[in-house]
Design an enzyme around this catalytic site. Sequence first.
Site, PDB file in Angstrom:
ATOM      1  N   ASP A   1      -9.518  -3.359  -5.539  1.00 44.35           N
ATOM      2  CA  ASP A   1      -9.218  -4.268  -4.579  1.00 44.35           C
ATOM      3  C   ASP A   1      -9.918  -3.934  -3.181  1.00 44.35           C
ATOM      4  OD1 ASP A   1      -8.025  -2.113  -3.184  1.00 44.35           O
ATOM      5  OD2 ASP A   1      -5.924  -2.978  -3.148  1.00 44.35           O
TER       6      ASP A   1
ATOM      7  N   SER B   1       0.854  -1.007   0.222  1.00 44.04           N
ATOM      8  CA  SER B   1       0.028   0.101   0.022  1.00 44.04           C
ATOM      9  C   SER B   1       0.830   1.240  -0.154  1.00 44.04           C
ATOM     10  CB  SER B   1      -1.025  -0.047   1.167  1.00 44.04           C
ATOM     11  OG  SER B   1      -1.825   0.963   1.120  1.00 44.04           O
TER      12      SER B   1
ATOM     13  N   HIS C   1      -7.564  -5.557  -0.262  1.00 44.59           N
ATOM     14  CA  HIS C   1      -6.520  -4.835  -0.289  1.00 44.59           C
ATOM     15  C   HIS C   1      -5.420  -5.130   0.830  1.00 44.59           C
ATOM     16  CE1 HIS C   1      -3.989  -0.841  -0.571  1.00 44.59           C
ATOM     17  NE2 HIS C   1      -4.250  -0.708   0.708  1.00 44.59           N
TER      18      HIS C   1
END
Length: 439
Positions: A366, A202, A399
């Site tokens: 996601d 991320s 995610h």
Amino acid sequence: MEGFGIKVAMITTAVMLYTCQGVSNLHPLILVPGNGGNQLEARLTAEYEPSSLFCTRRHPARKDKDGWFRIWFDFSVLLAPYTQCFARRMTLRYDADVDDYRNAPGVEFRVSDFGSTKSLLYLNPTLRKTTEYMASLVKSLEQIGYVDGKTLFGAPYDFRYGLAAAGHPCRVGSKFLQDLKDLIEEASISNGGKPVILVSHSLGGLFVLHLLNSNSPSWRQKHIKHFVALAAPWGGTVTEMLTFASGNSLGVPLVDPLLVRDEQRSSESNLWLMPSPKLFGLKKPLAITPNATYTAHDIPDFLNDIGFREGVSRYETRILPLVERLAAPEVPVTCVIGAGVKTPETLFYGEGGFDRRPEVVYGDGDGTVNMVSLLGVATEWAEEKNQELKVVRVRGVSHTSILKDESALAQIIGEICSINSELVQYPIVSLLGGKATTK
């Protein structure tokens, strides 16, 4: 069929692990977490002023001998009075005189165990089942021979802080980049001069890309073997607009998003994750109200209209120039992304305003990051002749589950094995129930 897909994923993982066991002399690997992806500790000083009876210096009761306590993640955040206390302590202050962010008065922060994966495994070790972060990924890496502190390292940081455009100070973010650079060099030296594999999740991917582009080609060639970016939000997310407008509980049960909204707005890194005009374009509606329609080009107006006027100039001067270009680092890059998960694409606010939850139209991504952002570097680097780029999509993986899902871990570990064995290409197995494809 779903059960069959899980079995295939487990078999694939086993094959990957068996293949990797033949790889010796592993390249050192550094994990760089995402936003909220490592533990944070805080300490209250004499300058601290309690905001309520629930937020005195006595809370929390459990501290070490020097007064340090875990603030992220602590179970008390689930209770409303303590949620407000948590938010007040986590809130950053922007100091216009020095053009930089700082902690709330009377609150000090630190990141423990820099260089180790310890603070990345679980956000709270006493709540392992509910706060697991990178534990499954680290376990998979250890199964192919990686050892924490020898060939495997972690780079936790204060994720509330971000970076800023040239000419604007960002003391905490810049120090993290220097610490990460030092860790890369030390990891390489301690492993016989082997270049390092960087694996980010991320927000960590944005920090890594900035670090690579801030150093010389000769430094990159000497110290970087490969950059593996997991679920990187290259161009921000629509979800971030929801966070700024209405608050975001981040999936934590019982937490009222409005209680943490001001703290989330204060975060330097959150502002960095607003949708980039570069990738989202100037025409796509991202938020709609009875009186206005906002595209990525209209973020300053959006910030003003949600009541965060003080954020407008910071966004225009510190963030916009920072996200105008995604420069290619000219080191091999692999992006592993989730796909096929419904992700907020357009927010519809009614007459109730921004304090009410919006109706949401979903698109591909996601679950947190939109597909246009996940594929941002593929779009931007398409004509870059000196940039090696591979994109692996794992369908149905969100995610955060990309760090623990069997099919995703199989792809990640397979890529790392491939890098260590000097293989440029390796077969990707299509999985029923968790399909993986390459671009």
